[in-house]
Write a protein that holds these residues in place. Sequence first.
Motif, PDB file in Angstrom:
ATOM      1  N   ALA A  82     -35.476  25.971 -10.778  1.00  0.00           N
ATOM      2  CA  ALA A  82     -35.670  24.530 -10.955  1.00  0.00           C
ATOM      3  C   ALA A  82     -35.205  24.086 -12.336  1.00  0.00           C
ATOM      4  O   ALA A  82     -34.588  23.022 -12.480  1.00  0.00           O
ATOM      5  N   MET A  83     -35.478  24.906 -13.356  1.00  0.00           N
ATOM      6  CA  MET A  83     -35.030  24.561 -14.706  1.00  0.00           C
ATOM      7  C   MET A  83     -33.513  24.576 -14.790  1.00  0.00           C
ATOM      8  O   MET A  83     -32.920  23.696 -15.409  1.00  0.00           O
ATOM      9  N   ASN A  84     -32.899  25.578 -14.186  1.00  0.00           N
ATOM     10  CA  ASN A  84     -31.440  25.635 -14.199  1.00  0.00           C
ATOM     11  C   ASN A  84     -30.836  24.418 -13.506  1.00  0.00           C
ATOM     12  O   ASN A  84     -29.858  23.840 -13.983  1.00  0.00           O
ATOM     13  N   THR A  85     -31.452  24.011 -12.398  1.00  0.00           N
ATOM     14  CA  THR A  85     -30.993  22.815 -11.693  1.00  0.00           C
ATOM     15  C   THR A  85     -31.164  21.584 -12.581  1.00  0.00           C
ATOM     16  O   THR A  85     -30.274  20.731 -12.654  1.00  0.00           O
ATOM     17  N   GLN A 132     -28.495  21.569 -15.220  1.00  0.00           N
ATOM     18  CA  GLN A 132     -27.208  21.174 -14.641  1.00  0.00           C
ATOM     19  C   GLN A 132     -27.184  19.676 -14.334  1.00  0.00           C
ATOM     20  O   GLN A 132     -26.166  19.018 -14.560  1.00  0.00           O
ATOM     21  N   ASP A 133     -28.298  19.138 -13.837  1.00  0.00           N
ATOM     22  CA  ASP A 133     -28.369  17.703 -13.569  1.00  0.00           C
ATOM     23  C   ASP A 133     -28.272  16.899 -14.865  1.00  0.00           C
ATOM     24  O   ASP A 133     -27.657  15.838 -14.894  1.00  0.00           O
ATOM     25  N   ALA A 134     -28.896  17.413 -15.927  1.00  0.00           N
ATOM     26  CA  ALA A 134     -28.902  16.699 -17.206  1.00  0.00           C
ATOM     27  C   ALA A 134     -27.507  16.605 -17.802  1.00  0.00           C
ATOM     28  O   ALA A 134     -27.184  15.625 -18.484  1.00  0.00           O
ATOM     29  N   THR A 166     -16.779  21.261 -23.200  1.00  0.00           N
ATOM     30  CA  THR A 166     -15.631  22.046 -23.647  1.00  0.00           C
ATOM     31  C   THR A 166     -15.854  22.607 -25.043  1.00  0.00           C
ATOM     32  O   THR A 166     -15.283  23.627 -25.392  1.00  0.00           O
ATOM     33  N   HIS A 167     -16.694  21.960 -25.806  1.00  0.00           N
ATOM     34  CA  HIS A 167     -16.956  22.419 -27.163  1.00  0.00           C
ATOM     35  C   HIS A 167     -17.929  23.597 -27.102  1.00  0.00           C
ATOM     36  O   HIS A 167     -19.013  23.475 -26.556  1.00  0.00           O
ATOM     37  N   PRO A 168     -17.559  24.732 -27.665  1.00  0.00           N
ATOM     38  CA  PRO A 168     -18.417  25.930 -27.586  1.00  0.00           C
ATOM     39  C   PRO A 168     -19.818  25.724 -28.165  1.00  0.00           C
ATOM     40  O   PRO A 168     -20.779  26.292 -27.668  1.00  0.00           O
ATOM     41  N   GLU A 169     -19.931  24.901 -29.190  1.00  0.00           N
ATOM     42  CA  GLU A 169     -21.237  24.665 -29.797  1.00  0.00           C
ATOM     43  C   GLU A 169     -22.164  23.929 -28.830  1.00  0.00           C
ATOM     44  O   GLU A 169     -23.361  24.203 -28.783  1.00  0.00           O
ATOM     45  N   ARG A 170     -21.627  22.994 -28.053  1.00  0.00           N
ATOM     46  CA  ARG A 170     -22.439  22.272 -27.071  1.00  0.00           C
ATOM     47  C   ARG A 170     -22.936  23.231 -25.990  1.00  0.00           C
ATOM     48  O   ARG A 170     -24.093  23.193 -25.598  1.00  0.00           O
ATOM     49  N   GLN A 171     -22.045  24.076 -25.511  1.00  0.00           N
ATOM     50  CA  GLN A 171     -22.438  25.047 -24.487  1.00  0.00           C
ATOM     51  C   GLN A 171     -23.487  26.002 -25.048  1.00  0.00           C
ATOM     52  O   GLN A 171     -24.436  26.357 -24.362  1.00  0.00           O
ATOM     53  N   ALA A 172     -23.328  26.385 -26.304  1.00  0.00           N
ATOM     54  CA  ALA A 172     -24.300  27.286 -26.937  1.00  0.00           C
ATOM     55  C   ALA A 172     -25.678  26.636 -27.017  1.00  0.00           C
ATOM     56  O   ALA A 172     -26.695  27.295 -26.799  1.00  0.00           O
ATOM     57  N   ILE A 173     -25.706  25.343 -27.314  1.00  0.00           N
ATOM     58  CA  ILE A 173     -26.984  24.618 -27.367  1.00  0.00           C
ATOM     59  C   ILE A 173     -27.643  24.621 -25.994  1.00  0.00           C
ATOM     60  O   ILE A 173     -28.839  24.893 -25.864  1.00  0.00           O
ATOM     61  N   ILE A 174     -26.866  24.336 -24.967  1.00  0.00           N
ATOM     62  CA  ILE A 174     -27.400  24.326 -23.595  1.00  0.00           C
ATOM     63  C   ILE A 174     -27.902  25.715 -23.219  1.00  0.00           C
ATOM     64  O   ILE A 174     -28.981  25.863 -22.642  1.00  0.00           O
ATOM     65  N   ASP A 175     -27.144  26.745 -23.561  1.00  0.00           N
ATOM     66  CA  ASP A 175     -27.546  28.116 -23.253  1.00  0.00           C
ATOM     67  C   ASP A 175     -28.843  28.491 -23.972  1.00  0.00           C
ATOM     68  O   ASP A 175     -29.724  29.124 -23.391  1.00  0.00           O
ATOM     69  N   ARG A 176     -28.951  28.092 -25.253  1.00  0.00           N
ATOM     70  CA  ARG A 176     -30.178  28.379 -26.012  1.00  0.00           C
ATOM     71  C   ARG A 176     -31.367  27.646 -25.406  1.00  0.00           C
ATOM     72  O   ARG A 176     -32.465  28.184 -25.305  1.00  0.00           O
TER      73      ARG A 176
END
Length: 142
Positions: free
Chosen positions: A21-24, A27-29, A36-46
């Motif tokens: 549910a959190m992953n969904t 993804q919805d958010a 495309t920016h690696p820092e943004r993806q890193a924030i989401i991953d963290r």
Amino acid sequence: MLELTNAQQMIAGMKAQMSAAMNTAVQDAIKGQTLTHPERQAIIDRMAAKMSVVVAGTLNWDDLLRIYLRRYRDSFTQDEIDGAIKFYKSAAGQYVAKLPLDMQGVAREMQVFLKPAQEKILAIQKESLQELKALQNKGEKK
């Protein structure tokens, strides 16, 4: 009784459902946004990793066991517990083995069922935030 009712396995299933549910939700958010920016993806991953740690810590079996035991002691007599154990050991009581899989199915269906309401809530939230921003901008121009 907790063994016979597969309580620990049900908690593990709840953890998996909450993670899904959190992953969904994540993804919805970020739907419609390009990360495309690696820092943004890193924030989401963290963020996802931190949320998983919270769920895992909250649904810790040792802590939940104390709650189960306290509630069972407060709610049932020893005769009731003995009767429940006898039932769960019977052929009819074996249905409990199917509950975790059934609950996973219910959770999947609930995600689909609740999605329209979640989308409406997000739209209301977005609209309200836009109104607040417009009000703030209006106030700044005065």
